[in-house]
Design an enzyme around this catalytic site. Structure first.
Site, PDB file in Angstrom:
ATOM      1  N   GLY A  51       0.823  -1.205   0.000  1.00  0.00           N
ATOM      2  CA  GLY A  51       0.000   0.000   0.000  1.00  0.00           C
ATOM      3  C   GLY A  51       0.853   1.248   0.000  1.00  0.00           C
ATOM      4  O   GLY A  51       2.076   1.205   0.170  1.00  0.00           O
ATOM      5  N   GLY A  63       0.895   5.562   1.242  1.00  0.00           N
ATOM      6  CA  GLY A  63       0.288   6.567   2.104  1.00  0.00           C
ATOM      7  C   GLY A  63       0.916   7.922   1.867  1.00  0.00           C
ATOM      8  O   GLY A  63       1.749   8.103   0.976  1.00  0.00           O
ATOM      9  N   GLY A  64       0.512   8.892   2.674  1.00  0.00           N
ATOM     10  CA  GLY A  64       1.014  10.238   2.515  1.00  0.00           C
ATOM     11  C   GLY A  64       2.487  10.358   2.858  1.00  0.00           C
ATOM     12  O   GLY A  64       3.169  11.260   2.377  1.00  0.00           O
ATOM     13  N   VAL A  88       4.637   1.014   1.369  1.00  0.00           N
ATOM     14  CA  VAL A  88       4.861  -0.219   2.120  1.00  0.00           C
ATOM     15  C   VAL A  88       4.888  -1.399   1.149  1.00  0.00           C
ATOM     16  O   VAL A  88       4.034  -1.513   0.273  1.00  0.00           O
ATOM     17  CB  VAL A  88       3.764  -0.444   3.181  1.00  0.00           C
ATOM     18  CG1 VAL A  88       4.092  -1.666   4.030  1.00  0.00           C
ATOM     19  CG2 VAL A  88       3.624   0.784   4.066  1.00  0.00           C
ATOM     20  N   LYS A 104       8.781  -0.546   4.952  1.00  0.00           N
ATOM     21  CA  LYS A 104       8.190   0.784   4.770  1.00  0.00           C
ATOM     22  C   LYS A 104       9.295   1.745   4.358  1.00  0.00           C
ATOM     23  O   LYS A 104      10.284   1.918   5.066  1.00  0.00           O
ATOM     24  CB  LYS A 104       7.518   1.251   6.060  1.00  0.00           C
ATOM     25  CG  LYS A 104       6.925   2.650   5.961  1.00  0.00           C
ATOM     26  CD  LYS A 104       5.972   2.916   7.107  1.00  0.00           C
ATOM     27  CE  LYS A 104       4.672   2.171   6.934  1.00  0.00           C
ATOM     28  NZ  LYS A 104       3.644   2.591   7.914  1.00  0.00           N
ATOM     29  N   ASP A 145      -0.787   9.850  15.729  1.00  0.00           N
ATOM     30  CA  ASP A 145      -1.578   9.629  14.512  1.00  0.00           C
ATOM     31  C   ASP A 145      -2.402   8.355  14.652  1.00  0.00           C
ATOM     32  O   ASP A 145      -2.475   7.544  13.727  1.00  0.00           O
ATOM     33  CB  ASP A 145      -0.662   9.554  13.290  1.00  0.00           C
ATOM     34  CG  ASP A 145      -1.439   9.681  11.979  1.00  0.00           C
ATOM     35  OD1 ASP A 145      -2.543  10.260  12.013  1.00  0.00           O
ATOM     36  OD2 ASP A 145      -0.943   9.214  10.942  1.00  0.00           O
TER      37      ASP A 145
END
Length: 612
Positions: free
Chosen positions: A19, A21-22, A26, A41, A135
């Site tokens: 995936g 993300g911002g 990953v 990551k 977060d």
């Protein structure tokens, strides 16, 4: 973006993309030394030129390795290669809590409490190490196949959340779980994590977040202006003590929230206990102070700003409900006017983060477009396109068209951000290796090393008389066939060894019956015979091995058959033998002898007499 098949530090072989993300991408990788799957990551490209961010990333990522807890995704390694920062973490096979809630809502009270207990236990350890997540959201909480909850993204959350909401896409994406003090631009604390946990608990109960809006700014405003809606409005059967945990954790003032994650854990662990039934609704202590009323301002006072002091409500005023109602209406009006004035001042001075934030745009999808078409579409959004492109294979996207972008589609970025295009080189083809007669694990290793996904390998077991147990009998597709590495399903037929059967009892069976049975099971008959007065001739007397022994095709079985009763001497032979032994010329007497061998014929005798 890291190329599939690349080996980081010569150890972590990238197998696929999990995936984006911002902050990071990953990947699923295989640790070639410890022979295990891991998640890698990689810090996103646009952060890798920021030396301050890199130092914080490395420092905090190393700190995250200290968090050893069954409900925290383990960090195994931290590395750098060609300026690229990466973390190697535990690979959790399952889904994130956001998707889990969508798939299983409404959750039972017991399951909700169980999930929160696991999360709180993990956060308690982090806080004891002076690490604040900052977060927390369902997307950063994983649920594995055993329903064990694991929190992730500690290192990156801490390393990169030191900037304000206007400076990180991650925080903009997490605004649904943002504490009021963070929304105001203040530093995050342990109570900020607890607020986020309260919002997560709200979502576990109701299946949705408490505040929605057209923009991140409007949602952030609701966090410090609006009370969290009652969960019992959506699920009236929720016990009051469980709702109280939500209210306690999401209090607007940090001082009204739980002091620690341990305190919240202790509270939620007993919220379903019968002895807590009838508990009153939670009210923040700051709301229990004596109520103050701000008097209404006249139009003239509003024009001049108004400087009349607040008036404390007296006992006499409480006895005048109509007058109080009028005062309350005017007070509310004044409060909103003051709020509007303050916001206007903040906007003018540039301290109100939302209004002064740079314009953000969402990266559109340009998949399957040509490079020229994708560039034009992105530039229309105010984005820049890197002159350097990445080449990747794809079975779904036509050659020379765009496969994906970095950052990924749907990611909010600042206007003017640089986007990297990934261009398809066509479907990745590999020659199917020959893995017959290898052990199953050896075959899997051979296939994955050739580029075939481990998740695409299927195992089928079958008995075999010729192939050793555990080895590959057959493979589909056949060896040397060109296949699409990313999509082809490979089926390996693996030997279970020769089939065994439980040998049945053969007693009293005829030889023909035994032979038919042995022919069916592939057994070899070794026959023997012996006399028997009790078992009919031709029937089984004994067998070796005995009944219920596990045997396999080709085994030899010894079977003893009856030959019937042992033969007896004939009557004539017996008589002659007796006469010869009892008669002589000098005999003068007469004697009668009964022969023992003819005991079954009691009247059979031999008579001998002398001369007349």
């Amino acid at each position: 973006m890291v190329e599939i098949g690349r080996k980081l530090s010569g150890r972590y072989k990238i197998l696929g993309n999990i995936g984006s993300g911002g902050m990071a991408n990953v990947y699923l990788a295989h640790d070639l030394i410890l022979d295990r799957d891991v998640a890698v990551k990689v810090l996103r490209f646009d952060f890798q030129s920021d030396q301050g961010a890199i130092r914080r990333f490395q420092r905090e990522a190393l700190a995250a390795t200290e968090l050893v807890h069954p409900n925290i995704v383990a960090v195994y390694d931290v590395g750098e290669e060609e300026g690229m920062q990466y973390l190697v973490m535990e690979y959790v096979k399952g889904t994130d809590l956001k998707k889990y809630i969508a798939a299983h809502s409404p959750l039972s009270n017991e399951r909700i409490v169980s999930i929160m207990e696991q999360v709180l236990s993990a956060i308690s350890l982090a806080h004891s190490h002076r690490i604040i997540h900052r977060d927390l959201k369902p997307q950063n909480i994983l649920v594995d196949e055993d329903n064990t909850v694991k929190i992730t993204d500690f290192g990156i959350a801490i390393a990169l959340s030191e900037t304000s909401i206007t400076q990180t896409n991650t925080l903009l994406g997490s605004v649904h779980y943002l504490s009021p003090e963070q929304a105001r631009g203040s530093m995050a604390t342990r109570q900020s994590d607890i607020y986020a946990l309260g919002i997560i608990l709200y979502e576990l109960i109701t299946g949705k977040v408490p505040f929605e809006g057209e923009s991140a700014v409007s949602i952030a405003l609701k966090h410090f202006q609006s009370e969290v809606p009652s969960v019992r409005d959506f699920r009236p059967t929720i016990p009051q003590p469980l709702e109280n945990v939500v209210l306690h954790a999401t209090a607007k003032e940090a001082s009204d929230r739980y002091v620690s994650a341990d305190e919240m854990l202790s509270d939620i662990s007993t919220c379903l206990a019968p002895e807590r039934a009838g508990e009153p609704i939670f009210e923040p202590s700051s709301m229990l102070d004596e109520t103050k009323v701000i008097p209404a301002l006249s139009d003239e006072e509003l024009a001049t700003g108004g400087d009349e002091p607040a008036v404390e409500v007296s006992e006499a005023a409480k006895e005048q409900p109509e007058e109080n109602n009028n005062k309350k209406k005017k007070s509310k009006r004044k409060i909103w006017l003051i709020v509007a004035a303050v916001l206007a001042i903040l906007v003018g001075t540039g301290t109100f983060f939302a209004m002064t934030a740079p314009k953000t745009v969402t990266i559109p999808s340009v998949v399957n477009l040509t490079q020229e078409e994708a560039t034009e579409k992105l530039e229309e959004k105010g984005l820049k396109v890197s002159t350097k492109t990445e080449k990747v294979s794809s079975d779904k996207v036509e050659k020379d068209n765009v496969v994906q972008t970095d950052p990924a589609k749907g990611t909010p970025v600042k206007e003017g951000a640089t986007i990297t295009l990934y261009i398809s080189t066509g479907a990745k083809k590999v020659n199917m290796p020959d893995v017959k007669d290898q052990t199953y694990q050896e075959a899997v290793n051979t296939l994955t090393e050739s580029g075939i996904k481990k998740t695409n390998i299927r195992k089928v077991e079958k008995y075999s008389d010729t192939v050793e147990s555990g080895n590959v009998i057959k493979q589909t597709p056949a060896s040397n066939k060109s296949i699409a590495a990313d999509e082809t399903i490979v089926e390996l037929t693996v030997s279970k060894g020769a089939k065994t059967v439980s040998l049945r009892s053969l007693m009293y069976m005829t030889k023909a019956e035994v032979q038919d049975y042995f022919d069916q099971e592939g057994l070899i008959l070794i026959d023997q015979y012996t006399y028997s007065d009790t078992i009919a001739q031709g029937s089984v007397i004994a067998q070796d091995p005995v009944a219920r022994t596990q045997v396999k095709k080709g085994d030899s079985i010894t079977v003893v058959f009856s030959s019937g009763p042992e033969p007896k001497p004939s009557t004539t032979e017996t008589s002659q033998s007796t006469t010869e032994s009892t008669t002589s010329p000098s005999t003068t007497t007469t004697s009668a002898t009964t022969t023992s061998s003819t005991a079954n014929s009691s009247e059979t005798t031999t008579t001998s007499t002398g001369p007349h």
